[in-house]
Design an enzyme around this catalytic site. Sequence first.
Site, mmCIF file in Angstrom:
data_model
loop_
_atom_site.group_PDB
_atom_site.id
_atom_site.type_symbol
_atom_site.label_atom_id
_atom_site.label_comp_id
_atom_site.label_asym_id
_atom_site.label_seq_id
_atom_site.Cartn_x
_atom_site.Cartn_y
_atom_site.Cartn_z
ATOM 1 N N ASP A 41 0.822 -1.208 0.000
ATOM 2 C CA ASP A 41 0.000 0.000 0.000
ATOM 3 C C ASP A 41 0.860 1.264 0.000
ATOM 4 O O ASP A 41 1.946 1.288 0.568
ATOM 5 C CB ASP A 41 -0.877 -0.050 1.264
ATOM 6 C CG ASP A 41 -2.003 0.956 1.219
ATOM 7 O OD1 ASP A 41 -2.284 1.510 0.149
ATOM 8 O OD2 ASP A 41 -2.600 1.192 2.286
ATOM 9 N N ASN A 52 -10.651 -2.556 -5.524
ATOM 10 C CA ASN A 52 -9.823 -1.774 -6.451
ATOM 11 C C ASN A 52 -10.498 -1.525 -7.817
ATOM 12 O O ASN A 52 -10.069 -0.650 -8.559
ATOM 13 C CB ASN A 52 -8.447 -2.435 -6.666
ATOM 14 C CG ASN A 52 -7.531 -2.300 -5.459
ATOM 15 O OD1 ASN A 52 -6.622 -3.095 -5.262
ATOM 16 N ND2 ASN A 52 -7.772 -1.288 -4.622
#
Length: 253
Positions: free
Chosen positions: A30, A78
Amino acid sequence: MNRDREKRESELIKLISAEKLPKHVAIIMDGNGRWARKQGLPRIAGHREGMNTLKEIITCANELGINVVTLYAFSTENWKRPSWEVEFLMRLPEEYLKTELQPLIEKNVVIRVMGDLEQLPAVTKRAIKNALQATKDNTGMILNFALNYGGRSEILNAVKKIAERVQEGALKPEEISEDLFTRYLYTGDLPDPDLLIRPSGELRISNFLLWQLAYTELWFTTTLWPDFKKEHFLKAILDYQERERRFGGINKI
Ligand code: V0D
């Protein structure tokens, strides 16, 4: 300076005990978009730099002798990102495998993927299937990519498969144990992660490996994934070993 970094790495390696390595390390990759924005670069430059980090960390994990590395590459959430970004991300498995598959084969690495691959573009699926096929008989480290993966959805899929077995009369409700349930997950044949690493300052699990993380040591850092280097990885492992040394066996919960 690079020499300073190498020095810090070798100091850390000396402190790590080869006998008490985590068998399975899970990582949420991330902070790529934020890294890019900070540099005044487009988000995709962050993903690209994140791929360099990925290569460095996989090499390090393999050299240490870690058995399984699970990487959160693309979550079911996502898909909500702009379509140009999703399209770019979907080309990364192929791009990665173009240069990395051969070296990984030579290192005896097994590539695996968990998640719903059906929805991925055909070219992405083809590149991945080829890599799975090419490494399936290897016996070294397992490199496990979570792609179009969500933890709740994984659990629901397991529940549905178990329900079908019960309906067929092949399984009795009272036979549904934690061990049995575990075997219906993507990670059914893998040990639970010993260590979860989440960079970029977020302090959440974000629907990653919900069942499997029940007893996992969690390690967070504000360093963004593209800035995450071998020394950060070694520090996470050292901290893990320190926790195990102090609490291992007793007070496990
Ligand atoms: C972008 C940083 C390798 C995180 C790393 C589609 C975000 C680079 C793969 C990959 C991504 C996946 C499967 C496989 C081989 C490689 C990858 C995605 C994103 C999501 F079999 N890097 N990578 N997949 N990034």
